[in-house]
Write a protein that holds these residues in place. Structure first.
Motif, PDB file in Angstrom:
ATOM      1  N   LYS A 202      -1.568  10.737   6.511  1.00 24.67           N
ATOM      2  CA  LYS A 202      -1.109  12.072   6.864  1.00 24.67           C
ATOM      3  C   LYS A 202       0.191  11.987   7.647  1.00 24.67           C
ATOM      4  N   ASP A 203       1.226  12.626   7.109  1.00 21.60           N
ATOM      5  CA  ASP A 203       2.470  12.829   7.853  1.00 21.60           C
ATOM      6  C   ASP A 203       2.196  13.964   8.824  1.00 21.60           C
ATOM      7  N   ASN A 208       5.439  19.423   8.419  1.00 21.34           N
ATOM      8  CA  ASN A 208       4.808  18.822   7.257  1.00 21.34           C
ATOM      9  C   ASN A 208       3.276  18.877   7.284  1.00 21.34           C
ATOM     10  N   ASN A 210       1.037  16.935   5.937  1.00 20.05           N
ATOM     11  CA  ASN A 210       0.558  16.816   4.563  1.00 20.05           C
ATOM     12  C   ASN A 210       0.217  15.361   4.258  1.00 20.05           C
ATOM     13  N   LYS A 212       0.529  11.798   2.046  1.00 22.32           N
ATOM     14  CA  LYS A 212       1.448  10.965   1.277  1.00 22.32           C
ATOM     15  C   LYS A 212       0.750   9.650   0.932  1.00 22.32           C
ATOM     16  N   VAL A 226       6.585   4.721   1.095  1.00 19.25           N
ATOM     17  CA  VAL A 226       5.954   6.009   1.399  1.00 19.25           C
ATOM     18  C   VAL A 226       6.511   7.081   0.459  1.00 19.25           C
ATOM     19  N   THR A 227       5.604   7.795  -0.179  1.00 17.09           N
ATOM     20  CA  THR A 227       5.987   8.764  -1.201  1.00 17.09           C
ATOM     21  C   THR A 227       6.279  10.146  -0.622  1.00 17.09           C
ATOM     22  N   GLU A 228       6.705  11.022  -1.478  1.00 20.66           N
ATOM     23  CA  GLU A 228       6.754  12.442  -1.149  1.00 20.66           C
ATOM     24  C   GLU A 228       5.313  12.951  -1.068  1.00 20.66           C
ATOM     25  N   PRO A 229       5.071  14.071  -0.406  1.00 19.85           N
ATOM     26  CA  PRO A 229       3.698  14.574  -0.289  1.00 19.85           C
ATOM     27  C   PRO A 229       3.102  14.969  -1.636  1.00 19.85           C
ATOM     28  N   PHE A 230       1.803  14.758  -1.787  1.00 23.31           N
ATOM     29  CA  PHE A 230       1.112  15.195  -3.002  1.00 23.31           C
ATOM     30  C   PHE A 230       0.163  16.362  -2.724  1.00 23.31           C
ATOM     31  N   LYS A 268      -0.216   7.998  -8.217  1.00 20.92           N
ATOM     32  CA  LYS A 268       1.181   8.404  -8.417  1.00 20.92           C
ATOM     33  C   LYS A 268       1.278   9.802  -9.008  1.00 20.92           C
TER      34      LYS A 268
END
Length: 306
Positions: A202-203, A208, A210, A212, A226-230, A268
């Motif tokens: 969790k960011d 945010n 959210n 990730k 670290v990805t963008e939020p899903f 992903k």
């Protein structure tokens, strides 16, 4: 009427299929002073509350139980860790059980005493590393002035830490687990394949809040990419369960007071399946794990006896 019959229908289908395991979901209800609750499911989608507390919290100054995380060890023992308080506690609670009904004496495990300014120890999460034959416990803590805080207050600038143990009697030195460059809490380790691990995190920065992903070569990382939020914002308390060849990620959509879920095969690409799952109201931040049908039957008997 149909809704009331669903657990019975699921049980009949489940029994006919011959599976010996069920899914359990550890839980607590606010204000977190009553203790461990459990949900159960035969398919990992539809959940029923056993409507009983199975362990009243006694560890820690506040004697709360938040974020109960359960993992079953290789000998069949269930191990439980939990958050014991919002602020001030420099460790977490621990207990074990063979049947989820009768529990060992509760212990407070001090993991941040070496950092006297530590604000909190939040959401300890258990993972059993089959390769190392060790239990890994990760959690979020804030140490003021330790990391660049961005827009966060110093008392809310979390990073993830960890310790390992073979037996919950001896513990390794506490170490930094994840510093993604922002305030992070509520991380969950998932083993995909040998040498391939995913981390749901969790960011916790504003606005945010959210979920990730990050990825690593071992349970202990290092986790990178670290990805963008899903998910959308205002999400917390993820937990992950594998159903056949897919992973379900459950999470608390706390502003809406509901549980949401995403489905993925590779961490992903994600499909929102919130409308396909059914989680009882009041359920809060826990973990999904497996138990036997016999263990569930004994839990149901204990719940009925109150």
């Amino acid at each position: 009427m149909l809704r009331k019959l669903l657990p019975v229908l699921c049980f009949l289908i489940f029994t006919a299929c011959g599976s010996k395991e069920v899914y359990l979901f550890s839980s607590f209800h606010e204000p977190a002073n009553e203790g461990l609750r459990l949900l159960y499911s035969y398919d990992g989608y539809k959940w029923t509350d056993l409507n009983k507390t199975f362990l009243k919290p006694e560890a820690g100054a506040s004697k709360l139980m938040r974020d109960p995380s359960v993992v079953k060890g290789p000998d069949g023992t269930f191990h439980l860790v939990w958050t014991t308080g919002w602020r001030g506690d420099q460790g977490f609670g621990y207990a074990s059980s063979k049947d989820l009904i009768h529990w060992s004496e509760q212990k407070f495990i001090p993991v941040m005493q070496h950092e006297p300014t530590t604000v909190n120890v939040w959401a300890p999460e258990l993972f059993y590393d089959e390769d190392l034959k060790l239990f890994v416990i990760i959690w979020a803590s804030t140490i003021p002035e330790r990391f660049p805080r961005g827009i966060e207050e110093e008392n809310n600038n979390h990073r993830m830490y960890y310790t390992t143990t073979p037996d919950f009697k001896t513990f390794s030195e506490t170490r930094l687990f994840l510093d993604p460059g922002f305030s992070v809490i509520d991380a969950v380790i998932v083993k995909q394949d040998k040498g391939k691990y995913a981390l749901v995190l969790k960011d916790n920065t504003r606005p945010n809040r959210n979920l990730k992903m990050a990825f690593g070569p071992s349970a202990l990382g290092p986790y990178t990419g670290v990805t963008e939020p899903f998910t959308g914002n205002f999400i917390e308390g993820p937990t992950v369960v594998k159903i056949k060849d897919e992973w379900l990620i459950y999470f608390d959509v706390y502003q809406e007071k509901i549980y949401g879920a995403m489905r993925t095969k590779d961490f992903k690409t994600f499909t929102d399946i919130t409308k396909e799952v059914d989680v009882p109201k009041g359920h809060k931040h826990g973990t999904i794990f497996k138990a036997t049908k016999k263990q569930l039957q004994n839990l149901q008997k204990a719940a009925a006896a109150k």
